[in-house]
Scaffold this active site. Structure first.
Site, PDB file in Angstrom:
ATOM      1  CG  HIS A   1      -8.462  10.384   0.061  1.00 21.80           C
ATOM      2  ND1 HIS A   1      -7.248  10.337  -0.943  1.00 21.80           N
ATOM      3  CD2 HIS A   1      -8.112  10.443   0.908  1.00 21.80           C
ATOM      4  CE1 HIS A   1      -6.573   9.966  -0.672  1.00 21.80           C
ATOM      5  NE2 HIS A   1      -7.273   9.326   0.462  1.00 21.80           N
TER       6      HIS A   1
ATOM      7  CE1 TYR B   1       0.740   7.471   2.829  1.00 24.41           C
ATOM      8  CE2 TYR B   1       0.919   5.356   1.687  1.00 24.41           C
ATOM      9  CZ  TYR B   1       0.437   6.468   2.049  1.00 24.41           C
ATOM     10  OH  TYR B   1      -0.723   6.266   2.565  1.00 24.41           O
TER      11      TYR B   1
ATOM     12  CG  ASP C   1      -1.798   1.165   0.798  1.00 25.44           C
ATOM     13  OD1 ASP C   1      -2.825   0.941   0.126  1.00 25.44           O
ATOM     14  OD2 ASP C   1      -1.603   2.030   1.926  1.00 25.44           O
TER      15      ASP C   1
ATOM     16  CE  LYS D   1      -4.141   4.812   0.608  1.00 26.48           C
ATOM     17  NZ  LYS D   1      -2.359   4.438   0.211  1.00 26.48           N
TER      18      LYS D   1
END
Length: 298
Positions: A118, A56, A51, A85
């Protein structure tokens, strides 16, 4: 959630997801090379679900680790399930595909197994990315019931979200949201399943440590396991896909050793009883994002 011998479950689009994944987020104080090392170790011990996220800032290192383990024959690309993501600043529809392509470039992969958004406004753009073969499955993160219903009831919906990735651990068991997701064939994916990294910018430093809870400790002692292993096993038996994050080789190995024991119904009930609706991650700095659910559990 029927678990296969390869520790995978089938999502609503027919693709499968490993029930245990390695989380790769690290505070900026942690060298990016640690993410590469952790990913290599995780794949070597059996993790197949990695993930990650553009946010990040270690996609290149994680991608290098994945490609290295493919190159040395440990795994094939089909063995690996990579989750990416879309960060909040890219949720305008015209920015979705460029952001996804940037992640693919960083990873040096041809496709992403699961790409998570999101914000509901970017879902249709993600459907186009799936049709183009850039992603295999589309998921959402931090959605409450209302937001999930917005997607599910959307006119012209082509693909249901396969999962909803949320903070979930014994102190925040998300039982109502889990029930709703199951009723709509959406998998709940737990991040911060072992508590959290305690980074001051994100987490109240006075919040209790879930892995130090005496109930978890007693159950772990009974099964000759660690509290982390019990917390992971608890989620798997609830039908939740779990993300466990560590940059320590010993703990990465321990975190994968959860498929050879079973918690009893009494154990599960005791852990259920630990719920405090305690959310470690509040995301207060994102309060200006429209429709972001934040602390709305259900």
């Amino acid at each position: 959630m029927a678990l296969s011998s390869s520790h995978r479950v089938t999502m609503n689009d027919g693709n499968t997801i490993p029930v245990l994944g390695l989380g790769t987020y690290a505070p900026r104080s942690v060298p990016k090379s640690e993410g590469e090392m952790a990913t290599k170790v995780a794949i070597e011990v059996g993790f197949r679900h990695i993930d990650g996220a553009f946010l990040y800032e270690n996609e290149k290192e994680v991608g290098q680790a994945i490609r290295a383990k493919i190159a040395d024959g440990t795994v094939t690309r089909k063995d690996i399930f990579y989750t990416g993501k879309l960060w909040n600043t890219y949720h305008r529809p015209e920015l979705v595909r460029p952001a996804l392509e940037e992640t693919l470039k960083n990873l040096q992969l041809d496709y992403i197994d699961l790409y998570i958004i999101h914000c509901p406004m970017s879902f249709k753009a993600m459907e186009k990315c799936k049709d183009a073969g850039l992603v295999k499955s589309i998921g959402v993160s931090n959605f409450n019931r209302r937001q999930l219903e917005m997607i599910l009831n959307k006119r012209g919906l082509k693909y249901k979200p396969v999962c909803n990735q949320v903070e979930c651990h014994p102190y925040l068991n998300q039982s109502k949201l889990l029930e709703f997701c199951k009723s709509n064939d959406i998998i709940l994916v737990a991040y911060s399943a072992l508590g959290t990294h305690r980074e001051a910018a994100w987490v109240d430093q006075n919040s209790p440590l879930v892995l130090e809870d005496p109930v978890l400790g007693a159950i772990a002692k009974k099964h000759n396991r660690t509290p982390a292993q019990v917390a992971i096993r608890y989620q798997i038996q609830r039908g939740v896909v779990v993300l466990a994050k560590s940059f320590t080789e010993k703990r990465i190995k321990e975190n994968f050793q959860v498929f050879d024991f079973q918690l009893t119904p009494e154990d599960m009930k005791a852990i259920d009883g630990l719920n405090k609706n305690l959310r470690y991650l509040t995301f207060n700095q994102f309060q200006d994002i429209p429709n972001y659910p934040f602390n709305d559990e259900y």
